[in-house]
Design a protein around this motif. Structure first.
Motif, PDB file in Angstrom:
ATOM      1  N   PRO A 140       0.845  -1.203   0.000  1.00 26.80           N
ATOM      2  CA  PRO A 140       0.000   0.000   0.000  1.00 26.80           C
ATOM      3  C   PRO A 140       0.872   1.241   0.000  1.00 26.80           C
ATOM      4  O   PRO A 140       1.834   1.325   0.734  1.00 26.80           O
ATOM      5  CB  PRO A 140      -0.785  -0.086   1.303  1.00 26.80           C
ATOM      6  N   ARG A 141       0.549   2.143  -0.890  1.00 30.84           N
ATOM      7  CA  ARG A 141       1.346   3.350  -0.996  1.00 30.84           C
ATOM      8  C   ARG A 141       0.474   4.556  -0.763  1.00 30.84           C
ATOM      9  O   ARG A 141      -0.625   4.641  -1.305  1.00 30.84           O
ATOM     10  CB  ARG A 141       1.926   3.474  -2.398  1.00 30.84           C
ATOM     11  N   PRO A 142       0.968   5.492  -0.013  1.00 22.49           N
ATOM     12  CA  PRO A 142       0.216   6.748   0.092  1.00 22.49           C
ATOM     13  C   PRO A 142       0.237   7.456  -1.249  1.00 22.49           C
ATOM     14  O   PRO A 142       1.167   7.297  -2.026  1.00 22.49           O
ATOM     15  CB  PRO A 142       1.002   7.563   1.129  1.00 22.49           C
ATOM     16  N   SER A 143      -0.810   8.209  -1.489  1.00 24.00           N
ATOM     17  CA  SER A 143      -0.839   8.964  -2.730  1.00 24.00           C
ATOM     18  C   SER A 143       0.184  10.082  -2.637  1.00 24.00           C
ATOM     19  O   SER A 143       0.685  10.411  -1.571  1.00 24.00           O
ATOM     20  CB  SER A 143      -2.214   9.553  -2.939  1.00 24.00           C
TER      21      SER A 143
ATOM     22  N   VAL B 118      -2.896   4.243   1.828  1.00 25.15           N
ATOM     23  CA  VAL B 118      -3.941   3.898   0.870  1.00 25.15           C
ATOM     24  C   VAL B 118      -3.344   2.975  -0.178  1.00 25.15           C
ATOM     25  O   VAL B 118      -2.138   2.843  -0.300  1.00 25.15           O
ATOM     26  CB  VAL B 118      -4.497   5.168   0.196  1.00 25.15           C
ATOM     27  N   ARG B 119      -4.202   2.350  -0.940  1.00 28.91           N
ATOM     28  CA  ARG B 119      -3.738   1.496  -2.005  1.00 28.91           C
ATOM     29  C   ARG B 119      -3.064   2.347  -3.056  1.00 28.91           C
ATOM     30  O   ARG B 119      -3.374   3.514  -3.240  1.00 28.91           O
ATOM     31  CB  ARG B 119      -4.910   0.751  -2.651  1.00 28.91           C
ATOM     32  N   ASP B 120      -2.154   1.715  -3.777  1.00 31.67           N
ATOM     33  CA  ASP B 120      -1.457   2.408  -4.846  1.00 31.67           C
ATOM     34  C   ASP B 120      -2.482   2.932  -5.841  1.00 31.67           C
ATOM     35  O   ASP B 120      -3.259   2.166  -6.397  1.00 31.67           O
ATOM     36  CB  ASP B 120      -0.520   1.402  -5.533  1.00 31.67           C
ATOM     37  N   PRO B 121      -2.502   4.238  -6.063  1.00 23.73           N
ATOM     38  CA  PRO B 121      -3.494   4.772  -6.990  1.00 23.73           C
ATOM     39  C   PRO B 121      -3.269   4.304  -8.418  1.00 23.73           C
ATOM     40  O   PRO B 121      -4.134   4.397  -9.246  1.00 23.73           O
ATOM     41  CB  PRO B 121      -3.329   6.292  -6.860  1.00 23.73           C
TER      42      PRO B 121
END
Lengths: 290, 279
Positions: A62-65, B8-11
């Motif tokens: 999961p990556r932050p935007s 958050v999930r990868d956009p």
């Protein structure tokens, strides 16, 4: 068993794989249901070939935007909305959607870039480990947990940076204010208040800087881990039997680095609980006795 | 201050598993890079999807050209069966490839082995696609049946070499590379031969009135190879059966015995075709 029975079993296995792939595609955030259906439909006739690829996709951490830590600094999203509310608007809706940044995309901060480097290196480490005897040292879910902690640290750094960029949280201004009050002979209460405010701002700045340093160190460590894993992989390291000192040393080195990474991540997590660092002294206790 | 925000999930989720011209181009121009991607890439969806599309297209076109030797419905039949044979072979061989690779020092995930196999087969299919116009021209110039079969076999050999180049690059340096490649090829040959045998015919003589979609099953690929090999040494099955009945036992006729008797003519089958039409 006739050919028809075999075909039926094949189709049933294909159907089961199709359902699994469809659910996996939706969970991974497929933009269109049709795409997930297409991937699932391909599994019915070709599941021995398609299922390992579709279901074996490595999990992306999961990556932050970008809005979460690249934009928060100095953009004032929090003005009038309370702490972090603007940031929440920037990334709180990020369930597979791009953040709705009010400002044009800015260059990512150095910490954001460091966090991105760490995540990329972790993904590469997990890839290098997958399916090899060293996978037990760094399974994919562990890499994802580390990446999540890194993301939390980077997000917190961005929030702190944004906070410290707001009016009233500037360190230099707080120092000048205190000096001014002391120089002007202001009341003890006013000086104590200014001193308290300065201490708090210093603590916030220290937390922010500590996060940045920890992420920098973790980035170097993960880079070293990545190289070590590649060495272990190509040296043919085997848990069952190590062939020669090089591969054995590589495996031991890998284990050591992974332990160090976990230790750093735990340290990062400890920093993520700001309550201890931000414990404010009551004004009454800070005020000098009259 | 808000609590530490949950990540958050990868956009930008992983690339959709759809065929891509870029991947297709890399299959032709950069087999080394494709082989490396099979080992290292996190998401093999686009590569696998492109490979499957290339296999379907290349093999279908080549099959269509084979079928054009007879023409008519055989064009469609062969265009369906050639990619079907290739994909069925890969599907059957994939677990075997994985086991061979793991046994011989490359314990890769199944998805890596599948991606490598698909990439190799895709490159082969693209070579078949390239050979299709040449074969078509040769048919148009009046190439005979047996020479047409040889030409098709040559195209398959070229395609096989192209696939081997990807395979060897994908296996990478290290011990067991050659043995692993030999194992892959042997398994593919055995399974592919039998699968193709089941789905024959592909190249049908023009005089065949109504080519069937599938020939009635008679024997197998290995049997056909054995029979052909024995026939090439002038050992014929009909003579063997007669000799067995005469002497009351099995025995291979020695070379030179009974040479004066010509081989029995091919018996017509229930569907009206003859053995010599099979390919």
């Amino acid at each position: 068993m006739s050919l028809l029975d075999l075909a039926l079993l094949y189709a049933l296995a294909g159907l089961a794989c199709a359902v699994a792939i469809y659910r996996a595609e939706l969970a991974a955030g497929a933009p269109h249901r049709l795409r997930a259906l297409g991937a699932a439909a391909l599994a019915i006739p070709l599941w021995p070939l398609w299922a390992p690829v579709a279901l074996g996709r490595r999990p992306t951490a999961p990556r932050p935007s970008a809005g979460a830590y690249g934009h928060a600094r100095g953009h004032g999203h929090s003005h009038g909305h309370g702490n972090g509310h603007g940031n929440g608007h920037g990334h709180g809706h990020g369930h597979g959607h791009a953040p709705h940044a009010a400002a044009p995309a800015a260059a990512p901060s150095p910490v954001a870039a460091t966090a991105a480097r760490i995540e990329a290196a972790l993904a590469e480490c997990a890839d290098a480990c997958a399916g090899t005897p060293v996978e037990a040292l760094l399974p994919a879910d562990a890499a994802a947990r580390i990446a999540a902690e890194v993301a939390r640290a980077a997000t917190r750094h961005a929030e702190l940076s944004a906070l410290l960029g707001r009016d009233g949280f500037d360190l230099g201004e707080a120092e000048r204010r205190l000096r001014g009050l002391e120089g002007d002979g202001a009341s003890a209460r006013a000086v104590a208040t200014a001193r308290l405010h300065l201490d708090n701002v210093r603590r916030l700045a220290a937390l922010r800087d500590r996060d940045a340093r920890a992420l920098d160190e973790l980035a170097d460590l993960v880079q070293a881990l990545r190289a070590q894993l590649h060495l272990a992989r190509y040296a043919g390291a085997s848990v069952a039997g190590l062939q020669g000192a090089t591969s054995g040393g590589a495996l031991e080195g890998t284990s050591g680095i992974v332990s160090e990474v976990w230790a750093r991540v735990e340290g990062l997590s400890a920093v993520l609980d700001p309550q201890d660092a931000l414990e404010a002294e009551p004004l009454a206790a800070a005020a000098p006795a009259r | 201050m808000s609590a530490a925000a949950s990540p958050v999930r990868d956009p930008s989720p992983a690339a959709p598993p759809a065929p891509s011209l870029g991947v297709l181009s890399r299959l032709l121009r950069d087999p080394e890079g494709v082989a490396a991607d099979c080992r290292d890439a996190a998401d093999l969806g686009p590569l696998a999807a492109t490979a499957l599309a290339a296999i379907a297209l290349g093999a279908a076109v080549f099959g269509g050209v084979l079928g054009s030797f007879r023409g008519g419905a055989q064009i469609g039949y062969a265009a369906i069966k050639v990619p079907l044979a290739l994909l069925a072979t890969l599907a059957l061989c994939a677990p075997g490839f994985h086991a061979l690779a793991a046994t011989l020092g490359r314990p890769w995930p199944l998805r890596t082995v599948v991606a490598l196999s698909l990439s190799a087969a895709a490159r082969a299919a693209l070579v078949l696609l390239a050979c299709a116009p040449v074969l078509w021209l040769l048919f148009d110039l009046g190439l005979g049946y047996h020479r047409a079969a040889l030409a098709a076999a040559l195209a398959y050999a070229l395609a096989g070499l192209a696939a081997l180049s990807v395979l060897l690059r994908g296996l990478g340096p290290g011990a067991g590379r050659a043995l692993t490649a030999v194992g892959f090829v042997a398994l593919f040959f055995a399974v592919g031969g039998q699968t193709s045998w089941i789905l024959r015919p592909y190249l049908v003589r023009p005089r065949t009135e109504a080519p069937p979609f599938l020939r009635a099953r008679e024997g197998g690929f290995a049997d056909a190879l054995l029979t052909s090999g024995r026939s090439s040494m002038e050992i014929y099955d009909e003579d063997l059966q007669e000799r067995d009945s005469e002497i009351g036992g099995s025995g291979t006729r020695a070379k030179g015995e009974g040479d004066e008797r010509p081989p029995a003519p091919a018996r017509p089958r229930r569907d009206g075709t003859r053995a010599e039409d099979d390919l």
